[in-house]
Motif scaffolding. Structure first.
Motif, mmCIF file in Angstrom:
data_model
loop_
_atom_site.group_PDB
_atom_site.id
_atom_site.type_symbol
_atom_site.label_atom_id
_atom_site.label_comp_id
_atom_site.label_asym_id
_atom_site.label_seq_id
_atom_site.Cartn_x
_atom_site.Cartn_y
_atom_site.Cartn_z
ATOM 1 N N GLY A 33 50.704 47.296 -2.227
ATOM 2 C CA GLY A 33 50.151 48.601 -2.539
ATOM 3 C C GLY A 33 50.462 49.611 -1.464
ATOM 4 N N THR A 35 48.170 51.905 -0.082
ATOM 5 C CA THR A 35 47.042 52.312 0.756
ATOM 6 C C THR A 35 46.658 51.194 1.718
ATOM 7 N N ASP A 77 47.504 50.880 -7.144
ATOM 8 C CA ASP A 77 47.884 51.488 -5.866
ATOM 9 C C ASP A 77 49.406 51.477 -5.755
ATOM 10 N N THR A 79 51.967 53.704 -5.831
ATOM 11 C CA THR A 79 52.604 54.564 -4.840
ATOM 12 C C THR A 79 51.548 55.508 -4.291
ATOM 13 N N GLU A 80 51.903 56.241 -3.243
ATOM 14 C CA GLU A 80 50.952 57.203 -2.683
ATOM 15 C C GLU A 80 50.588 58.268 -3.700
ATOM 16 N N SER A 83 47.983 56.438 -7.303
ATOM 17 C CA SER A 83 47.060 55.441 -6.767
ATOM 18 C C SER A 83 45.627 55.786 -7.145
#
Length: 346
Positions: A33, A35, A77, A79-80, A83
Protein backbone atom coordinates in the motif's frame (compact mmCIF):
# COMPACT_ATOMS: atom_id res chain seq x y z
CA UNK A 1 0.38 8.92 -51.52
CA UNK A 2 0.52 5.21 -50.76
CA UNK A 3 -2.20 3.86 -48.51
CA UNK A 4 -1.33 2.11 -45.25
CA UNK A 5 -1.37 -1.67 -45.57
CA UNK A 6 -4.51 -3.31 -44.12
CA UNK A 7 -2.67 -4.70 -41.13
CA UNK A 8 -0.89 -1.48 -40.16
CA UNK A 9 -3.28 -0.92 -37.22
CA UNK A 10 -2.58 -4.37 -35.81
CA UNK A 11 1.16 -3.91 -36.29
CA UNK A 12 1.07 -0.61 -34.44
CA UNK A 13 -1.00 -2.20 -31.62
CA UNK A 14 1.55 -5.01 -31.29
CA UNK A 15 4.43 -2.54 -31.24
CA UNK A 16 2.83 -0.47 -28.49
CA UNK A 17 1.94 -3.60 -26.51
CA UNK A 18 5.57 -4.75 -26.56
CA UNK A 19 6.66 -1.26 -25.54
CA UNK A 20 4.19 -1.24 -22.64
CA UNK A 21 5.26 -4.67 -21.43
CA UNK A 22 8.92 -3.65 -21.52
CA UNK A 23 8.17 -0.50 -19.52
CA UNK A 24 6.07 -2.48 -17.05
CA UNK A 25 8.84 -4.99 -16.44
CA UNK A 26 11.02 -2.17 -15.10
CA UNK A 27 8.45 -0.86 -12.59
CA UNK A 28 8.47 -2.24 -9.03
CA UNK A 29 5.03 -3.15 -7.65
CA UNK A 30 4.69 -2.75 -3.89
CA UNK A 31 1.71 -4.62 -2.44
CA UNK A 32 1.94 -3.08 1.05
CA UNK A 33 0.00 0.00 0.00
CA UNK A 34 0.91 3.66 -0.31
CA UNK A 35 0.34 4.84 3.28
CA UNK A 36 2.92 4.13 6.03
CA UNK A 37 1.73 1.96 8.93
CA UNK A 38 3.01 0.19 12.01
CA UNK A 39 2.24 -3.37 13.05
CA UNK A 40 0.26 -3.00 16.24
CA UNK A 41 -0.76 -6.51 17.32
CA UNK A 42 -1.30 -10.10 16.14
CA UNK A 43 -4.95 -11.04 16.75
CA UNK A 44 -4.54 -14.52 15.26
CA UNK A 45 -2.07 -16.87 13.54
CA UNK A 46 -0.28 -15.06 10.73
CA UNK A 47 -2.54 -12.02 11.16
CA UNK A 48 -1.55 -8.43 11.86
CA UNK A 49 -3.40 -5.40 13.10
CA UNK A 50 -1.96 -2.42 11.24
CA UNK A 51 -2.18 1.13 12.55
CA UNK A 52 -2.16 4.17 10.26
CA UNK A 53 -1.51 7.35 12.21
CA UNK A 54 -3.81 10.33 11.61
CA UNK A 55 -2.32 13.15 9.60
CA UNK A 56 -3.39 15.59 12.32
CA UNK A 57 -4.77 15.30 15.80
CA UNK A 58 -8.48 16.15 15.77
CA UNK A 59 -9.87 13.80 18.39
CA UNK A 60 -11.69 11.74 15.78
CA UNK A 61 -12.76 8.24 16.75
CA UNK A 62 -10.63 5.31 15.52
CA UNK A 63 -11.79 3.36 12.48
CA UNK A 64 -11.23 -0.39 12.29
CA UNK A 65 -11.37 -1.71 8.72
CA UNK A 66 -12.64 -5.28 8.39
CA UNK A 67 -11.66 -6.58 4.99
CA UNK A 68 -12.72 -9.73 3.16
CA UNK A 69 -10.80 -12.99 3.49
CA UNK A 70 -10.81 -13.42 -0.26
CA UNK A 71 -8.37 -10.72 -1.48
CA UNK A 72 -5.53 -8.66 -0.08
CA UNK A 73 -6.49 -5.28 1.41
CA UNK A 74 -4.10 -3.01 -0.51
CA UNK A 75 -6.93 -2.17 -2.93
CA UNK A 76 -7.93 0.27 -0.15
CA UNK A 77 -4.53 1.97 -0.37
CA UNK A 78 -3.61 1.39 -4.00
CA UNK A 79 -1.84 4.70 -4.63
CA UNK A 80 -1.46 8.02 -2.85
CA UNK A 81 -4.19 9.43 -5.10
CA UNK A 82 -6.52 6.45 -4.72
CA UNK A 83 -6.51 5.54 -1.07
CA UNK A 84 -9.51 5.12 1.20
CA UNK A 85 -7.12 4.76 4.11
CA UNK A 86 -5.35 8.04 3.32
CA UNK A 87 -8.71 9.83 3.07
CA UNK A 88 -9.53 8.70 6.61
CA UNK A 89 -6.14 9.61 8.08
CA UNK A 90 -6.29 13.05 6.44
CA UNK A 91 -9.59 13.59 8.24
CA UNK A 92 -7.84 12.88 11.56
CA UNK A 93 -8.90 9.27 12.19
CA UNK A 94 -6.49 6.73 13.63
CA UNK A 95 -7.08 3.88 11.19
CA UNK A 96 -6.61 0.21 11.97
CA UNK A 97 -6.70 -2.57 9.41
CA UNK A 98 -7.01 -6.25 10.28
CA UNK A 99 -4.76 -8.05 7.79
CA UNK A 100 -5.90 -11.69 7.77
CA UNK A 101 -2.64 -12.88 6.19
CA UNK A 102 -2.24 -16.12 4.24
CA UNK A 103 -3.77 -19.24 5.86
CA UNK A 104 -1.48 -22.24 6.13
CA UNK A 105 -2.41 -25.90 5.98
CA UNK A 106 -2.94 -26.13 9.73
CA UNK A 107 -5.47 -23.28 9.53
CA UNK A 108 -7.96 -25.41 7.59
CA UNK A 109 -9.96 -25.96 10.79
CA UNK A 110 -10.50 -22.24 11.49
CA UNK A 111 -14.21 -21.44 11.23
CA UNK A 112 -16.29 -18.30 11.10
CA UNK A 113 -16.53 -18.27 14.90
CA UNK A 114 -12.72 -18.16 15.09
CA UNK A 115 -12.47 -15.28 12.64
CA UNK A 116 -15.28 -13.22 14.16
CA UNK A 117 -15.69 -14.20 17.80
CA UNK A 118 -11.96 -14.53 18.45
CA UNK A 119 -9.75 -12.66 15.98
CA UNK A 120 -12.02 -9.73 15.07
CA UNK A 121 -13.13 -9.40 18.69
CA UNK A 122 -9.49 -9.28 19.79
CA UNK A 123 -8.72 -6.60 17.20
CA UNK A 124 -11.67 -4.42 18.25
CA UNK A 125 -10.71 -4.78 21.91
CA UNK A 126 -7.10 -3.85 21.14
CA UNK A 127 -8.17 -0.71 19.27
CA UNK A 128 -10.47 0.32 22.14
CA UNK A 129 -7.70 -0.18 24.68
CA UNK A 130 -5.10 1.70 22.63
CA UNK A 131 -7.32 4.62 21.59
CA UNK A 132 -9.57 4.86 24.64
CA UNK A 133 -12.77 4.48 22.60
CA UNK A 134 -14.61 1.72 20.81
CA UNK A 135 -13.99 1.95 17.07
CA UNK A 136 -16.24 2.69 14.15
CA UNK A 137 -16.23 -0.45 12.01
CA UNK A 138 -15.80 -0.15 8.26
CA UNK A 139 -16.65 -3.52 6.73
CA UNK A 140 -15.76 -4.34 3.13
CA UNK A 141 -17.72 -7.00 1.20
CA UNK A 142 -17.39 -10.25 3.19
CA UNK A 143 -15.71 -8.20 5.91
CA UNK A 144 -18.94 -6.22 6.18
CA UNK A 145 -20.76 -9.45 7.02
CA UNK A 146 -18.20 -10.07 9.76
CA UNK A 147 -18.71 -6.52 11.07
CA UNK A 148 -22.48 -7.01 11.16
CA UNK A 149 -22.03 -10.25 13.11
CA UNK A 150 -19.80 -8.55 15.67
CA UNK A 151 -22.23 -5.64 16.08
CA UNK A 152 -25.16 -8.03 16.54
CA UNK A 153 -23.45 -10.32 19.06
CA UNK A 154 -21.14 -7.90 20.90
CA UNK A 155 -22.64 -4.44 20.47
CA UNK A 156 -20.34 -2.84 23.05
CA UNK A 157 -17.36 -3.49 20.77
CA UNK A 158 -18.70 -1.20 18.06
CA UNK A 159 -19.60 2.49 17.95
CA UNK A 160 -20.92 2.90 14.41
CA UNK A 161 -20.96 0.86 11.20
CA UNK A 162 -20.04 1.65 7.61
CA UNK A 163 -20.63 -1.19 5.16
CA UNK A 164 -19.10 -1.07 1.69
CA UNK A 165 -20.59 -3.37 -0.98
CA UNK A 166 -21.69 -5.88 1.68
CA UNK A 167 -24.10 -8.71 0.82
CA UNK A 168 -27.00 -9.28 3.21
CA UNK A 169 -29.56 -11.08 1.07
CA UNK A 170 -27.68 -13.81 -0.80
CA UNK A 171 -30.73 -14.93 -2.83
CA UNK A 172 -31.56 -11.86 -4.89
CA UNK A 173 -32.39 -12.15 -8.62
CA UNK A 174 -29.37 -11.63 -10.83
CA UNK A 175 -26.83 -12.83 -8.25
CA UNK A 176 -24.70 -15.03 -10.50
CA UNK A 177 -22.21 -15.86 -7.75
CA UNK A 178 -25.04 -17.15 -5.57
CA UNK A 179 -26.42 -19.24 -8.43
CA UNK A 180 -23.04 -20.88 -8.86
CA UNK A 181 -22.77 -21.51 -5.12
CA UNK A 182 -26.05 -23.43 -5.05
CA UNK A 183 -24.40 -26.21 -7.06
CA UNK A 184 -21.37 -26.65 -4.78
CA UNK A 185 -21.08 -29.27 -2.05
CA UNK A 186 -18.91 -27.08 0.17
CA UNK A 187 -18.32 -29.66 2.86
CA UNK A 188 -17.28 -32.32 0.36
CA UNK A 189 -15.03 -29.86 -1.48
CA UNK A 190 -13.14 -28.80 1.61
CA UNK A 191 -12.91 -32.33 3.01
CA UNK A 192 -11.33 -33.40 -0.28
CA UNK A 193 -9.21 -30.36 -1.09
CA UNK A 194 -8.43 -28.86 2.32
CA UNK A 195 -7.82 -25.12 2.06
CA UNK A 196 -9.31 -23.71 -1.12
CA UNK A 197 -6.62 -22.47 -3.50
CA UNK A 198 -6.57 -18.83 -4.55
CA UNK A 199 -6.08 -19.86 -8.18
CA UNK A 200 -9.32 -21.85 -8.19
CA UNK A 201 -11.28 -19.04 -6.56
CA UNK A 202 -9.85 -16.42 -8.93
CA UNK A 203 -11.04 -18.58 -11.82
CA UNK A 204 -14.57 -18.50 -10.39
CA UNK A 205 -14.58 -14.70 -10.12
CA UNK A 206 -13.18 -14.23 -13.63
CA UNK A 207 -15.89 -16.54 -14.99
CA UNK A 208 -18.53 -14.08 -13.76
CA UNK A 209 -17.26 -11.34 -16.08
CA UNK A 210 -14.72 -12.90 -18.46
CA UNK A 211 -14.65 -10.34 -21.26
CA UNK A 212 -14.16 -7.32 -18.99
CA UNK A 213 -11.61 -9.01 -16.73
CA UNK A 214 -9.61 -10.68 -19.48
CA UNK A 215 -9.89 -9.54 -23.08
CA UNK A 216 -10.96 -5.91 -22.71
CA UNK A 217 -8.46 -4.83 -20.07
CA UNK A 218 -5.55 -6.27 -22.04
CA UNK A 219 -6.75 -4.91 -25.36
CA UNK A 220 -6.48 -1.45 -23.80
CA UNK A 221 -3.02 -2.07 -22.33
CA UNK A 222 -1.01 -0.56 -25.25
CA UNK A 223 -2.69 2.78 -24.55
CA UNK A 224 -0.53 3.02 -21.41
CA UNK A 225 2.75 3.12 -23.35
CA UNK A 226 4.64 6.23 -22.33
CA UNK A 227 2.41 6.86 -19.32
CA UNK A 228 4.34 5.38 -16.37
CA UNK A 229 1.95 6.56 -13.65
CA UNK A 230 -1.08 5.02 -15.33
CA UNK A 231 0.89 1.85 -16.10
CA UNK A 232 1.99 1.60 -12.48
CA UNK A 233 -1.65 1.89 -11.37
CA UNK A 234 -2.61 -0.87 -13.82
CA UNK A 235 0.14 -3.17 -12.56
CA UNK A 236 -0.80 -2.62 -8.93
CA UNK A 237 -4.42 -3.49 -9.67
CA UNK A 238 -3.28 -6.51 -11.66
CA UNK A 239 -1.16 -7.70 -8.75
CA UNK A 240 -4.11 -7.22 -6.39
CA UNK A 241 -6.40 -9.29 -8.59
CA UNK A 242 -4.11 -12.30 -8.56
CA UNK A 243 -2.27 -11.97 -5.23
CA UNK A 244 -5.05 -13.67 -3.30
CA UNK A 245 -4.70 -15.88 -0.21
CA UNK A 246 -5.96 -19.44 -0.02
CA UNK A 247 -9.17 -19.85 1.99
CA UNK A 248 -9.26 -21.68 5.32
CA UNK A 249 -11.36 -24.75 4.53
CA UNK A 250 -13.82 -24.70 7.44
CA UNK A 251 -14.61 -20.97 7.25
CA UNK A 252 -14.98 -21.16 3.47
CA UNK A 253 -17.43 -24.05 3.70
CA UNK A 254 -19.42 -22.39 6.48
CA UNK A 255 -19.72 -19.09 4.63
CA UNK A 256 -20.74 -20.77 1.38
CA UNK A 257 -23.25 -23.07 3.03
CA UNK A 258 -24.77 -20.77 5.67
CA UNK A 259 -24.77 -17.50 3.74
CA UNK A 260 -24.95 -18.33 0.04
CA UNK A 261 -26.98 -21.53 0.17
CA UNK A 262 -29.16 -21.03 3.27
CA UNK A 263 -29.24 -17.21 3.33
CA UNK A 264 -28.64 -17.47 7.06
CA UNK A 265 -27.58 -13.86 7.67
CA UNK A 266 -30.91 -12.57 6.39
CA UNK A 267 -32.99 -15.32 8.00
CA UNK A 268 -31.26 -15.25 11.38
CA UNK A 269 -30.12 -18.87 11.17
CA UNK A 270 -26.39 -18.10 11.00
CA UNK A 271 -24.87 -19.00 14.38
CA UNK A 272 -21.46 -18.41 15.95
CA UNK A 273 -20.56 -20.55 18.94
CA UNK A 274 -24.23 -21.45 19.31
CA UNK A 275 -25.49 -17.84 19.23
CA UNK A 276 -27.73 -16.78 16.34
CA UNK A 277 -26.88 -13.58 14.50
CA UNK A 278 -29.99 -11.37 14.38
CA UNK A 279 -29.65 -8.19 12.34
CA UNK A 280 -32.51 -6.73 14.34
CA UNK A 281 -30.18 -6.57 17.34
CA UNK A 282 -27.98 -4.01 15.58
CA UNK A 283 -28.97 -0.57 16.87
CA UNK A 284 -25.77 1.29 15.94
CA UNK A 285 -25.82 4.22 13.52
CA UNK A 286 -25.17 2.59 10.15
CA UNK A 287 -24.17 3.81 6.70
CA UNK A 288 -24.70 1.27 3.92
CA UNK A 289 -22.81 1.91 0.66
CA UNK A 290 -23.51 -0.16 -2.44
CA UNK A 291 -22.68 -0.06 -6.15
CA UNK A 292 -25.51 0.05 -8.66
CA UNK A 293 -23.65 -2.02 -11.30
CA UNK A 294 -21.99 -4.48 -8.93
CA UNK A 295 -21.55 -7.94 -10.49
CA UNK A 296 -20.38 -9.53 -7.21
CA UNK A 297 -22.74 -7.94 -4.68
CA UNK A 298 -25.92 -6.85 -6.49
CA UNK A 299 -27.47 -3.63 -5.22
CA UNK A 300 -30.53 -5.49 -3.96
CA UNK A 301 -28.32 -7.86 -1.96
CA UNK A 302 -26.82 -4.90 -0.08
CA UNK A 303 -29.99 -2.81 0.18
CA UNK A 304 -31.75 -5.65 2.00
CA UNK A 305 -30.05 -4.47 5.20
CA UNK A 306 -32.53 -1.56 5.50
CA UNK A 307 -35.46 -3.93 6.08
CA UNK A 308 -33.77 -6.10 8.71
CA UNK A 309 -31.45 -3.92 10.79
CA UNK A 310 -32.69 -2.72 14.16
CA UNK A 311 -31.10 0.74 13.94
CA UNK A 312 -33.31 3.78 13.51
CA UNK A 313 -30.24 5.77 12.43
CA UNK A 314 -29.69 4.13 9.05
CA UNK A 315 -28.60 5.68 5.78
CA UNK A 316 -27.58 4.56 2.29
CA UNK A 317 -25.27 5.80 -0.42
CA UNK A 318 -25.69 4.44 -3.95
CA UNK A 319 -22.59 4.58 -6.15
CA UNK A 320 -23.19 4.66 -9.93
CA UNK A 321 -20.53 2.11 -10.82
CA UNK A 322 -19.19 -1.36 -10.21
CA UNK A 323 -17.67 -3.28 -7.32
CA UNK A 324 -14.07 -2.09 -7.74
CA UNK A 325 -15.12 1.41 -8.72
CA UNK A 326 -16.15 2.07 -5.12
CA UNK A 327 -12.47 1.84 -4.13
CA UNK A 328 -10.41 3.02 -7.08
CA UNK A 329 -12.44 5.20 -9.45
CA UNK A 330 -11.87 8.94 -9.69
CA UNK A 331 -15.57 9.52 -9.14
CA UNK A 332 -15.55 7.54 -5.90
CA UNK A 333 -12.62 9.53 -4.55
CA UNK A 334 -14.11 12.84 -5.65
CA UNK A 335 -17.70 12.23 -4.52
CA UNK A 336 -18.24 9.06 -2.48
CA UNK A 337 -15.33 9.02 -0.02
CA UNK A 338 -15.87 12.65 1.11
CA UNK A 339 -19.46 11.73 2.01
CA UNK A 340 -18.31 8.72 4.02
CA UNK A 341 -15.71 10.85 5.83
CA UNK A 342 -18.34 13.53 6.55
CA UNK A 343 -20.73 10.90 7.99
CA UNK A 344 -18.01 9.60 10.30
CA UNK A 345 -17.35 13.15 11.50
CA UNK A 346 -20.97 13.76 12.52
Amino acid sequence: MAENPPDSGLTDWQRRLIETLEQGAELPVDTRGATPFTLHAEPGPGMHLRRYAPARSTGQRPVLIVYSLVNRPFILDLTERRSLIAALTRAGHPVYLLDWGYPKGADRFLGLADYIDEFLTAAAAEVATSEGASPDLLGVCQGGVFALCLAALQPHRVHRLVNLVTPVDFHTPGDNLSRMAQEVDFDQATQTLGNISAEWLNGVFVALKPYRLLAQRYMDLPELAGHPEALHDFLRLERWMYDSPDQAATAFAEFGRECYQRNGLLRGTLTLNGRPVHLGNIEHPTLNVYAEQDHLVPADAARALRDHIGSTDYGELAFPGGHLGVFISRRAHAELLPRIVAWLAE
